[in-house]
Design a protein around this motif. Structure first.
Motif, short mmCIF file in Angstrom:
data_model
loop_
_atom_site.label_atom_id
_atom_site.label_comp_id
_atom_site.label_asym_id
_atom_site.label_seq_id
_atom_site.Cartn_x
_atom_site.Cartn_y
_atom_site.Cartn_z
N ARG A 31 -29.29 49.51 -13.37
CA ARG A 31 -30.53 48.94 -13.86
C ARG A 31 -31.17 48.04 -12.81
O ARG A 31 -32.40 48.01 -12.67
N SER A 32 -30.34 47.28 -12.08
CA SER A 32 -30.90 46.41 -11.05
C SER A 32 -31.57 47.22 -9.95
O SER A 32 -32.63 46.84 -9.44
N THR A 33 -30.98 48.36 -9.58
CA THR A 33 -31.59 49.23 -8.57
C THR A 33 -32.94 49.74 -9.05
O THR A 33 -33.93 49.72 -8.30
N ALA A 34 -32.98 50.21 -10.29
CA ALA A 34 -34.24 50.71 -10.84
C ALA A 34 -35.29 49.60 -10.91
O ALA A 34 -36.46 49.81 -10.58
N LEU A 35 -34.86 48.39 -11.31
CA LEU A 35 -35.80 47.27 -11.42
C LEU A 35 -36.35 46.88 -10.06
O LEU A 35 -37.57 46.69 -9.89
#
Length: 429
Positions: free
Chosen positions: A2-6
């Motif tokens: 999720r952090s990568t996508a964000l």
């Protein structure tokens, strides 16, 4: 993930916003430059002319198009189109400017400048040029949609790539954790192979897990030695105690004394069984690769089960279930305390069932008794803890769980009442 996508989404949003702002600025500069060139061309042509309307107002037809207006000194239009009401009103509002003026209204950009007189400083008129911004807006909207779509694709692609990379990178870690857990339960001597000089994170993890396995093995072996020594020391006095009680029975004592002696022998037998179980666990009897089927386990337990008036025991276990990866002796000792507990607390009946779930054999013992006190829960599996009204020492369930876990399984309380269900889980062979 999720952090990568964000992070990717935020970065793409910043990039898209920056590109749109730069594009808007470039578009505005391009339109302004175009209007400046057209205005200068008309002014130069008008200044060179010498028409009847006065100097600077006799512009040739090829310099006047549908977006060029020429006004005289009085503000009257002398050349140019009769455009729509809004456009015409905006052009006429610029007919009296005294310096170069820019105006944006209703997605059109206007640029006006006075036409200087040839012989005096007073302006001879005003020239107004205009250009629609709609084509540029449409182009910018198309670019914005394309950039947003590209941002979504890049974000999704980067997230998928990051997820794949992380899973691939962490796959050895998950495999090592699973193997370490299996070794800690069934193979205390296995270790991860290490390569001298290899200093990556996986190698460091392997060395760390090897150290932890060494400590676990040391602790378990110490516990096994202690358990074996205690069990061995207890068996001798218990054997002597049973022998004395049996000799006393042979002397034909009074009935009340004989009843007490038989109770002593039963208790000694129960303790002897517990000690034997502890010795088998301490010696690692559960790791010998023996197998047995669930119905065989139930029958072995019921063969030693003492009948209790008013309580019926029903076995609802088919003979087509796969075998468990446990020896019959230890598997039955893991199940026996559950059956004893159910018979002791049942109102009228006890039922044994079995099922296969996730390569595990689950043997459930169900009774219709009053149930388990909700506050006890997991505490029932602590040695010395028992429910209200129980006459036991609180060792049966704790021993059952200990034996089951030594075999790679477990014992859990599945339902605390209506009905009460304890479940023994054993690995499938």
């Amino acid at each position: 993930m999720r952090s990568t996508a964000l992070v990717t989404a935020v970065a793409m949003a910043v990039v898209v916003t920056t590109v749109l702002l730069v594009l808007a600025a470039l578009t505005r500069d391009s339109v302004t430059s175009s209007l400046e060139d057209r205005l200068d061309l008309v002014l130069a042509t008008a200044q060179a002319g010498d028409g009847d309307s006065g100097p600077g107002l006799d512009a040739p037809d090829d310099a006047i198009d549908e977006a060029v207006w020429v006004f005289d000194a009085t503000g009257q239009q002398v050349r140019g189109p009769n455009a729509g009401r809004n456009v015409q009103e905006t052009a006429e509002s610029l007919a009296d400017v005294t310096r170069r003026t820019s105006l944006e209204r209703r997605e059109r950009l206007y640029l006006a400048a006075p036409v200087p007189a040839s012989t005096s400083g007073d302006p001879a008129g005003v020239v107004v040029v205009s250009e629609s911004l709609e084509p540029y807006e449409r182009t910018r909207n198309v670019v914005a949609i394309g950039l947003v779509a590209l941002g979504v694709i890049v974000t999704a692609g980067s997230s998928a790539s990051a997820a794949w990379t992380v899973r691939r990178a962490l796959a050895p870690v998950g495999s090592m954790a699973t193997r370490a857990e299996e070794w800690s339960e069934h193979d205390l001597d296995s270790r991860f192979a290490t390569v001298p000089g290899r200093g990556d994170e996986i190698a460091v993890l392997g060395e760390t897990l090897n150290l932890l396995l060494d400590r676990v093995a040391g602790a378990l072996r110490g516990e096994q030695r202690l358990t074996a020594e205690l069990a061995h020391e207890l068996r001798t006095p218990l054997t002597a105690l049973r022998g004395e009680a049996e000799i006393a029975l042979m002397m034909e004592p009074q009935e009340r004394v004989a009843e007490r002696l038989r109770e002593v022998i039963a208790l000694v037998e129960r303790m002897s069984t517990t000690i034997t179980t502890l010795l088998d666990v301490a010696r690692g009897e559960g790791d010998r690769g023996a197998t047995c089927d669930p119905l065989e386990i139930a029958r072995a337990v019921l063969a030693d089960q003492h009948e209790r008036s008013g309580v019926s025991i029903r076995v609802d276990i088919g003979d087509d279930l796969p075998d468990t990866g446990a020896p019959l002796a230890l598997a039955s000792r893991a199940l026996a305390p559950l059956v004893d507990n159910a018979v002791a607390h049942a109102s009228s009946g006890v039922t044994l069932t079995a099922a296969v779930r996730d390569r595990r054999i689950e043997i459930s013992v169900t009774d219709d008794g009053p149930g388990v006190v909700a506050e006890l829960g997991e505490a029932l599996f602590t040695p010395g803890v028992h429910g209200p009204g129980s006459t036991g020492a609180g060792l049966g369930l704790a021993l059952a769980r200990r034996v089951a876990r030594s075999l790679g399984g477990d014992v859990v309380l599945t339902s605390d009442r209506d009905p009460t269900v304890f479940t023994l889980t054993l690995p499938q062979s």
